[in-house]
Design a protein around this motif. Structure first.
Motif, PDB file in Angstrom:
ATOM      1  N   GLU A   1       0.740  -1.046  -0.226  1.00  0.00           N
ATOM      2  CA  GLU A   1       0.036  -0.288   0.013  1.00  0.00           C
ATOM      3  C   GLU A   1       1.049   1.156   0.051  1.00  0.00           C
ATOM      4  OE1 GLU A   1      -2.771   1.530  -0.295  1.00  0.00           O
ATOM      5  OE2 GLU A   1      -3.955  -0.903  -0.140  1.00  0.00           O
ATOM      6  N   THR A   2       0.984   2.116  -1.482  1.00  0.00           N
ATOM      7  CA  THR A   2       1.897   3.134  -1.724  1.00  0.00           C
ATOM      8  C   THR A   2       0.887   4.480  -1.427  1.00  0.00           C
ATOM      9  OG1 THR A   2       1.755   2.713  -3.653  1.00  0.00           O
ATOM     10  CG2 THR A   2       3.746   1.842  -1.942  1.00  0.00           C
ATOM     11  N   ARG A   3       1.880   5.655  -1.221  1.00  0.00           N
ATOM     12  CA  ARG A   3       1.495   6.582  -1.680  1.00  0.00           C
ATOM     13  C   ARG A   3       2.180   7.230  -2.209  1.00  0.00           C
ATOM     14  NH1 ARG A   3      -2.348   3.489  -0.768  1.00  0.00           N
ATOM     15  NH2 ARG A   3      -4.027   3.713  -0.088  1.00  0.00           N
ATOM     16  N   ILE A   4       1.865   8.363  -2.983  1.00  0.00           N
ATOM     17  CA  ILE A   4       3.104   9.236  -3.045  1.00  0.00           C
ATOM     18  C   ILE A   4       2.922  10.411  -2.996  1.00  0.00           C
ATOM     19  CG2 ILE A   4       4.783  10.254  -5.329  1.00  0.00           C
ATOM     20  CD1 ILE A   4       4.879   7.527  -6.080  1.00  0.00           C
TER      21      ILE A   4
ATOM     22  N   TYR B   1      -6.010   6.354  -3.298  1.00  0.00           N
ATOM     23  CA  TYR B   1      -5.489   6.653  -4.180  1.00  0.00           C
ATOM     24  C   TYR B   1      -3.699   7.012  -4.414  1.00  0.00           C
ATOM     25  CZ  TYR B   1      -4.565   9.588  -8.592  1.00  0.00           C
ATOM     26  OH  TYR B   1      -4.517   9.901 -10.022  1.00  0.00           O
ATOM     27  N   VAL B   2      -2.880   5.819  -5.409  1.00  0.00           N
ATOM     28  CA  VAL B   2      -1.844   4.917  -5.381  1.00  0.00           C
ATOM     29  C   VAL B   2      -1.127   5.920  -5.817  1.00  0.00           C
ATOM     30  CG1 VAL B   2      -3.130   3.404  -4.902  1.00  0.00           C
ATOM     31  CG2 VAL B   2      -2.418   3.831  -7.054  1.00  0.00           C
ATOM     32  N   HIS B   3      -1.173   7.215  -6.674  1.00  0.00           N
ATOM     33  CA  HIS B   3      -0.450   7.815  -8.035  1.00  0.00           C
ATOM     34  C   HIS B   3       0.120   8.933  -7.783  1.00  0.00           C
ATOM     35  CE1 HIS B   3      -0.846   5.025 -11.277  1.00  0.00           C
ATOM     36  NE2 HIS B   3      -2.150   4.794 -10.541  1.00  0.00           N
ATOM     37  N   PRO B   4       0.963   9.632  -7.710  1.00  0.00           N
ATOM     38  CA  PRO B   4       1.543  11.270  -7.417  1.00  0.00           C
ATOM     39  C   PRO B   4       0.225  11.960  -7.369  1.00  0.00           C
ATOM     40  CG  PRO B   4       3.287  10.545  -8.822  1.00  0.00           C
ATOM     41  CD  PRO B   4       1.714   9.330  -8.761  1.00  0.00           C
ATOM     42  N   VAL B   5       0.846  12.415  -5.859  1.00  0.00           N
ATOM     43  CA  VAL B   5      -0.110  13.382  -6.222  1.00  0.00           C
ATOM     44  C   VAL B   5       0.516  15.234  -5.352  1.00  0.00           C
ATOM     45  CG1 VAL B   5      -2.501  15.228  -4.958  1.00  0.00           C
ATOM     46  CG2 VAL B   5      -2.839  12.605  -5.022  1.00  0.00           C
ATOM     47  N   ASN B   6       0.393  16.075  -6.335  1.00  0.00           N
ATOM     48  CA  ASN B   6       0.851  17.680  -5.434  1.00  0.00           C
ATOM     49  C   ASN B   6      -0.092  18.479  -4.916  1.00  0.00           C
ATOM     50  OD1 ASN B   6       2.598  17.629  -8.101  1.00  0.00           O
ATOM     51  ND2 ASN B   6       1.232  18.666  -9.633  1.00  0.00           N
TER      52      ASN B   6
ATOM     53  N   TYR C   1      -1.463  14.286   5.197  1.00  0.00           N
ATOM     54  CA  TYR C   1      -2.438  13.868   5.955  1.00  0.00           C
ATOM     55  C   TYR C   1      -4.208  12.979   5.210  1.00  0.00           C
ATOM     56  CZ  TYR C   1      -5.174  12.285  10.015  1.00  0.00           C
ATOM     57  OH  TYR C   1      -5.954  11.515  11.745  1.00  0.00           O
ATOM     58  N   ARG C   2      -4.674  13.994   4.356  1.00  0.00           N
ATOM     59  CA  ARG C   2      -5.870  13.003   3.836  1.00  0.00           C
ATOM     60  C   ARG C   2      -4.851  12.175   2.582  1.00  0.00           C
ATOM     61  NH1 ARG C   2      -9.840  18.244   2.696  1.00  0.00           N
ATOM     62  NH2 ARG C   2      -9.719  19.485   4.495  1.00  0.00           N
ATOM     63  N   LEU C   3      -3.784  12.599   2.026  1.00  0.00           N
ATOM     64  CA  LEU C   3      -3.336  11.484   1.219  1.00  0.00           C
ATOM     65  C   LEU C   3      -2.959   9.824   1.565  1.00  0.00           C
ATOM     66  CD1 LEU C   3      -2.898  10.620  -2.332  1.00  0.00           C
ATOM     67  CD2 LEU C   3      -0.097  11.667  -1.020  1.00  0.00           C
ATOM     68  N   LEU C   4      -2.793  10.013   2.910  1.00  0.00           N
ATOM     69  CA  LEU C   4      -2.026   8.756   3.586  1.00  0.00           C
ATOM     70  C   LEU C   4      -3.454   8.319   3.651  1.00  0.00           C
ATOM     71  CD1 LEU C   4      -0.197   6.947   5.005  1.00  0.00           C
ATOM     72  CD2 LEU C   4      -0.608   8.476   6.714  1.00  0.00           C
ATOM     73  N   HIS C   5      -4.414   8.498   4.079  1.00  0.00           N
ATOM     74  CA  HIS C   5      -5.932   7.734   4.602  1.00  0.00           C
ATOM     75  C   HIS C   5      -6.676   7.727   3.172  1.00  0.00           C
ATOM     76  CE1 HIS C   5      -4.358   9.373   8.443  1.00  0.00           C
ATOM     77  NE2 HIS C   5      -4.850   7.744   8.830  1.00  0.00           N
ATOM     78  N   SER C   6      -6.219   8.281   1.967  1.00  0.00           N
ATOM     79  CA  SER C   6      -7.130   7.675   0.769  1.00  0.00           C
ATOM     80  C   SER C   6      -6.104   6.480   0.181  1.00  0.00           C
ATOM     81  CB  SER C   6      -6.610   8.941   0.151  1.00  0.00           C
ATOM     82  OG  SER C   6      -6.005   8.774  -0.939  1.00  0.00           O
TER      83      SER C   6
END
Length: 328
Positions: free
Chosen positions: A167-170, A232-237, A225-230
């Motif tokens: 499980e990854t997030r960027i 979505y696995v692709h990069p987010v600006n 914080y929101r990205l970690l708990h989403s």
């Protein structure tokens, strides 16, 4: 209680992330080799029952006892002064360090968020920068040690996600500022404020028409914080899309600090990006996130922090001894 490992915990952004997760009831394990971080950023957490600290270099094998739910990988030099002085360590923390932490995430069945940067776009030919833009990076230039470390970091993260099911997030972080920045680390805001408070002229590199977009640290932490708990696995600006030229920003600092210094100009460093502005459409749509703190408010909070520093800290040099790391 959820347990989270935060690398680079004694750094500017890492320390604010420690604060956020402690406040939200997590058990936080901070990790830092202190090459650029400073324990004063997290010393207020040492008495907290839900915080512990490991003095460790993530380019070496990483062991953390017990379960882990999340990992935030924020260990990396982030200022040009640092990564130009320790280029090999910068490459190692982006490659070996990321590999070690992805392996730990796989072993612990933990979700891991990797801190990438707008520097993956290099000196962009697309403006503003969307996550689908591949970038314009000089792989062998002096800044390449940082840019390519982050680009490799993203690649190996997606490989672990696709091949091992981790499980990854960027997150791609754009210029962030606020309390706990190192005053003389070479980044625009602390450099300008430091010069203003010391009564020095403000140094602008190039013609000053290059642009930056500055995001206050609280907004940045909320986006992460929101990205970690989403899901979505692709990069987010994650950044503030309000763009300003460096020349105009220098004048803002002069007005904010009430000083009378002038702006002086020096040659632009090699491959210094001429434009930097995030397209945050993806963050808005997926995370429901956008920055809330405008630059005037954020800069006042940041100035108040720097004005609280002692005279010794205000004039302290950032010339650290990196010799032991450069030999590795």
């Amino acid at each position: 209680m959820k347990r989270i490992l935060i690398t680079g915990a004694a750094g500017f952004l890492g320390s604010h992330l420690c604060d956020r997760f402690i406040a939200d009831g997590y058990y936080v394990i901070g990790m830092d080799n202190l090459i650029t971080g400073d324990l004063k950023n997290i010393e207020h957490l040492f008495k907290h029952a839900n915080f512990e600290f490991y003095h460790h270099d993530v380019t070496k094998f990483v062991y953390v006892p017990g379960n882990l739910d999340y990992i935030l990988h924020f260990a990396s030099p982030a200022s040009p002064i640092d990564y130009l002085k320790i280029p090999i360590q910068t490459l190692k923390v982006g490659s070996l360090g990321t590999h070690n932490l992805l392996g730990l995430a796989r072993e612990k069945n933990a979700r891991i968020l990797i801190a990438s940067t707008s520097e993956v776009y290099g000196d962009p030919l697309v403006h503003p920068q969307t996550e689908d833009y591949y970038g314009n990076v000089n792989t062998i230039g002096p800044r390449g040690v940082y840019d390519e470390a982050k680009r490799f970091q993203e690649s190996i993260t997606m490989a672990y996600h696709r091949y091992h099911g981790v499980e990854t997030r960027i997150v791609r972080i754009f210029n962030t500022y606020g309390p706990r920045m190192r005053l003389n680390d070479g980044r625009v805001i602390p450099a300008f404020i430091g010069q203003a408070l010391r009564g020095e002229d403000l140094t602008v590199f190039g013609d000053g028409l290059q642009t930056r977009s500055f995001c206050y640290v609280d907004d940045q932490v909320e986006g992460i914080y929101r990205l970690l708990h989403s899901d979505y696995v692709h990069p987010v600006n994650i950044g503030n899309p309000h763009e300003i030229t460096i020349r105009d920003f220098a004048e803002e600092i002069i007005k904010l600090t009430g000083t009378t210094q002038k702006v002086i100009y020096k040659p632009l460093p090699v491959n210094d990006p001429l434009q930097r502005q995030p397209d945050i459409t993806r963050a808005k749509e997926i995370l429901g996130w956008e920055p809330k703190i405008d630059r005037a408010q954020g800069m006042q909070l940041t100035l108040d922090y720097f004005k609280s520093l002692s005279k010794e800290e205000l004039y302290k040099s950032e010339h650290k001894d990196f010799s032991s790391f450069n030999r590795k």
